[in-house]
Motif scaffolding. Structure first.
Motif, mmCIF file in Angstrom:
data_model
loop_
_atom_site.group_PDB
_atom_site.id
_atom_site.type_symbol
_atom_site.label_atom_id
_atom_site.label_comp_id
_atom_site.label_asym_id
_atom_site.label_seq_id
_atom_site.Cartn_x
_atom_site.Cartn_y
_atom_site.Cartn_z
ATOM 1 N N GLU A 235 -40.099 -49.895 -144.794
ATOM 2 C CA GLU A 235 -38.758 -50.060 -144.807
ATOM 3 C C GLU A 235 -37.975 -50.138 -143.526
ATOM 4 N N TRP A 236 -38.414 -49.203 -142.638
ATOM 5 C CA TRP A 236 -38.017 -49.245 -141.273
ATOM 6 C C TRP A 236 -38.159 -50.411 -140.509
ATOM 7 N N TRP A 237 -39.336 -51.115 -140.356
ATOM 8 C CA TRP A 237 -39.890 -52.475 -139.758
ATOM 9 C C TRP A 237 -39.169 -53.519 -140.407
ATOM 10 N N THR A 238 -39.104 -53.434 -141.627
ATOM 11 C CA THR A 238 -38.644 -54.793 -142.353
ATOM 12 C C THR A 238 -37.253 -54.856 -141.981
ATOM 13 N N ASP A 239 -36.206 -53.728 -141.920
ATOM 14 C CA ASP A 239 -34.774 -53.764 -141.609
ATOM 15 C C ASP A 239 -34.652 -54.216 -140.159
ATOM 16 N N GLY A 240 -35.679 -53.813 -139.415
ATOM 17 C CA GLY A 240 -35.640 -54.007 -137.829
ATOM 18 C C GLY A 240 -35.833 -55.606 -137.781
ATOM 19 N N TYR A 241 -36.873 -56.031 -138.232
ATOM 20 C CA TYR A 241 -37.058 -57.347 -138.121
ATOM 21 C C TYR A 241 -36.051 -58.417 -138.707
ATOM 22 N N ASN A 242 -35.422 -57.953 -139.866
ATOM 23 C CA ASN A 242 -34.345 -58.853 -140.519
ATOM 24 C C ASN A 242 -33.204 -58.853 -139.405
ATOM 25 N N ARG A 243 -33.099 -57.765 -138.780
ATOM 26 C CA ARG A 243 -31.554 -57.818 -137.665
ATOM 27 C C ARG A 243 -32.080 -58.335 -136.460
ATOM 28 N N VAL A 244 -33.237 -58.480 -136.005
ATOM 29 C CA VAL A 244 -33.550 -59.297 -135.107
ATOM 30 C C VAL A 244 -33.418 -60.755 -135.435
ATOM 31 N N LYS A 245 -33.753 -61.267 -136.653
ATOM 32 C CA LYS A 245 -33.927 -62.461 -136.866
ATOM 33 C C LYS A 245 -32.269 -63.064 -137.179
ATOM 34 N N ALA A 246 -31.305 -62.017 -137.523
ATOM 35 C CA ALA A 246 -30.045 -62.376 -137.761
ATOM 36 C C ALA A 246 -29.334 -62.282 -136.030
ATOM 37 N N GLY A 247 -29.951 -61.720 -135.091
ATOM 38 C CA GLY A 247 -29.346 -61.912 -133.817
ATOM 39 C C GLY A 247 -28.572 -60.609 -133.552
ATOM 40 N N ILE A 248 -28.674 -59.498 -134.472
ATOM 41 C CA ILE A 248 -27.762 -58.427 -134.300
ATOM 42 C C ILE A 248 -28.717 -57.491 -133.327
ATOM 43 N N VAL A 249 -29.889 -57.564 -133.211
ATOM 44 C CA VAL A 249 -30.950 -56.955 -132.328
ATOM 45 C C VAL A 249 -31.407 -57.648 -131.627
ATOM 46 N N THR A 250 -31.425 -57.373 -130.296
ATOM 47 C CA THR A 250 -32.188 -58.190 -129.121
ATOM 48 C C THR A 250 -33.431 -58.841 -129.330
ATOM 49 N N ASP A 251 -33.635 -60.006 -129.259
ATOM 50 C CA ASP A 251 -35.016 -60.744 -129.402
ATOM 51 C C ASP A 251 -35.972 -59.917 -128.254
ATOM 52 N N PRO A 252 -37.149 -59.344 -128.841
ATOM 53 C CA PRO A 252 -38.147 -58.701 -128.200
ATOM 54 C C PRO A 252 -38.835 -59.569 -126.865
ATOM 55 N N LYS A 253 -38.602 -60.671 -127.271
ATOM 56 C CA LYS A 253 -39.071 -61.732 -126.037
ATOM 57 C C LYS A 253 -38.047 -61.554 -124.983
ATOM 58 N N VAL A 254 -36.890 -61.257 -125.351
ATOM 59 C CA VAL A 254 -35.843 -61.372 -124.329
ATOM 60 C C VAL A 254 -36.041 -60.072 -123.815
ATOM 61 N N VAL A 255 -36.221 -58.995 -124.241
ATOM 62 C CA VAL A 255 -36.637 -57.591 -123.653
ATOM 63 C C VAL A 255 -37.673 -57.597 -122.672
ATOM 64 N N GLN A 256 -38.775 -58.331 -123.012
ATOM 65 C CA GLN A 256 -39.846 -58.536 -122.344
ATOM 66 C C GLN A 256 -39.683 -59.217 -120.994
ATOM 67 N N GLN A 257 -38.706 -60.157 -121.229
ATOM 68 C CA GLN A 257 -38.605 -60.967 -120.100
ATOM 69 C C GLN A 257 -37.371 -60.117 -119.060
ATOM 70 N N ASP A 258 -36.645 -59.302 -119.752
ATOM 71 C CA ASP A 258 -35.946 -58.316 -118.676
ATOM 72 C C ASP A 258 -36.376 -57.334 -118.072
#
Length: 428
Positions: A235-258
């Motif tokens: 449940e926790w990771w599904t919610d997180g993944y969906n919010r990344v896909k919606a642009g509400i949470v920063t893309d982990p690729k961007v986090v890694q680049q930063d």
């Protein structure tokens, strides 16, 4: 305590160990050669992780210690978080760990199980260090099965750091008692009104998930295992993944680049969960204004928060337990040490140091006020026990969650992988 997507391990400003100037400081402070005694002089080894600023402060405190104890010399070593523990594990396996070292709750049971940590109760009884005059509840963080394996030097608690300019622009106001639904609605409003993701990746932070579980009557750990099941994590990771896909949470690729900069201070997210004392890094890295906000809740009150602590431990292999204990006592209680260290390792743990240091900068003042307000709210509980293997599990949680956010794995596979790796870590 101290790792959130442990920013101390992930983003240490100007990675420690790279500066010749600071290495020079360490060499000067560590005069006296190898551990041992000569002419009545004893040399102990002291290791820690952190950034260059911490190294400068610590070396100043060591100079004070050596002045008070002229027959004890301190040889120092510091690394980035990951490098520190990699080196420490090698030293511990070889029976040659440092006499004194910085520690955190994640590692207590692991190295106690391996017989590496000295029970400091014996040194307290011998009068070589004091377990008195600490802020309420802090010393318990360093206790395992009746043994005092670490002495706290700074305490902290999880908080939410926000980009105040972005929140104002979006018309969003954090408030005490807001729920997770309120928080997620705020993230969407921020994204819709400013184009900035509302959060930098809450779902990969083990310590935050622990708070969420505690709010719901569970915990990340029991004494010897995980305190949640696959359905909870799904449940926790599904919610997180969906919010990344919606642009509400920063893309982990961007986090890694930063990295090593935070995506919050890089302007690629409007909020980030972390330990309250890490707030100082955002002002140093970013060009906005940053503030501390309350942890969202399930019921409008219980946040699940607790005090964590950076602490000093001693090796059970040390040839100089008395001197190691005297050094730890000085570093934990001496008022001048407190004035030098400030809140670098969290809110000062002992009463002597807490009273000696008066924060002057706005960030330190806000950190201090946040902990005072959190304590007054009556929400602080007892820290969740961390069994042996917790360090490996934390790294797995961050890595697998990041892979999930990048679409490298499905939720079901990520959950399966995490539980498999956790089981192996507990048995190691």
């Amino acid at each position: 305590m101290g790792t959130s997507r442990n920013l101390e391990r992930r983003t240490i400003l100007k990675a420690a160990g790279a500066s010749a100037a600071v290495l020079g400081l360490a060499t000067t402070a560590g005069c006296g050669g190898e551990s041992g005694s000569g002419g009545g002089v004893v040399t102990i080894r002291y290791s820690w992780w952190g950034a260059e600023e911490r190294a400068k402060r610590i070396n100043r405190t060591i100079a004070l210690f050596e002045k008070k104890y002229p027959k004890i010399k301190v040889r120092t070593d510091f690394q980035t978080y990951a490098s520190f523990w990699e080196k420490f594990q090698t030293q511990a396996a070889g029976g040659n760990p440092p006499d004194v070292f910085q520690n955190a709750v994640t590692f207590l049971r692991k190295y106690d199980k391996r017989g590496i940590l000295l029970d400091l109760n014996s040194q307290a009884k011998a009068g070589n260090l004091s377990l008195d005059h600490f802020r309420d509840g802090v010393t318990k963080v360093g206790q395992v099965d009746g043994k005092q394996l670490g002495i706290p030097v700074g305490s902290n608690t999880m908080a939410l750091v926000v980009d105040e300019k972005v929140f104002r622009k979006a018309g969003v106001e954090p408030h005490v008692g807001w729920t997770w639904d309120d928080y997620f609605k705020a993230l969407k409003a921020i994204h819709d009104r400013t184009g900035t993701p509302g959060d930098t990746g809450y779902f990969t932070i083990m310590y935050l998930y622990d708070l969420y579980l505690r709010q719901n009557g569970k915990a990340f750990y029991t004494k010897d295992g995980l305190g949640f099941d696959r359905a909870d994590l799904t449940e926790w990771w599904t919610d997180g993944y969906n919010r990344v896909k919606a642009g509400i949470v920063t893309d982990p690729k961007v986090v890694q680049q930063d990295s090593p900069k935070s995506s919050l201070s890089a302007g690629h997210g409007a909020s980030e969960f972390t330990w309250d004392n890490f707030t100082v890094r955002y002002a140093a890295e970013g060009d906005s204004t940053y503030g501390l906000a309350p942890i969202p809740t399930t019921d409008g009150r219980q946040t699940g928060q607790y005090l964590a602590s950076l602490m000093l431990s001693a090796s059970s292999h040390t040839s100089h337990p008395k001197e190691a204990a005297q050094f730890i006592d000085f570093m934990a209680h001496d008022p001048e040490v407190g004035r030098i260290m400030g809140y670098d390792r969290g809110i000062l743990a002992s009463a002597e140091q807490y009273d000696a240091y008066r924060p002057t900068g706005p960030v330190d003042k806000e950190i201090a006020q946040y902990e005072v307000d959190t304590a007054k709210a009556g929400v602080l509980g007892t820290i969740t026990p961390h069994p042996s293997g917790a360090d490996t599990i934390e790294a797995s949680f961050l890595r697998i969650g990041g892979d999930l956010g990048q679409g490298k794995t499905k939720v079901s596979d990520a959950v399966k992988q995490f539980f498999t790796e956790s089981e192996a870590a507990f048995q190691a």
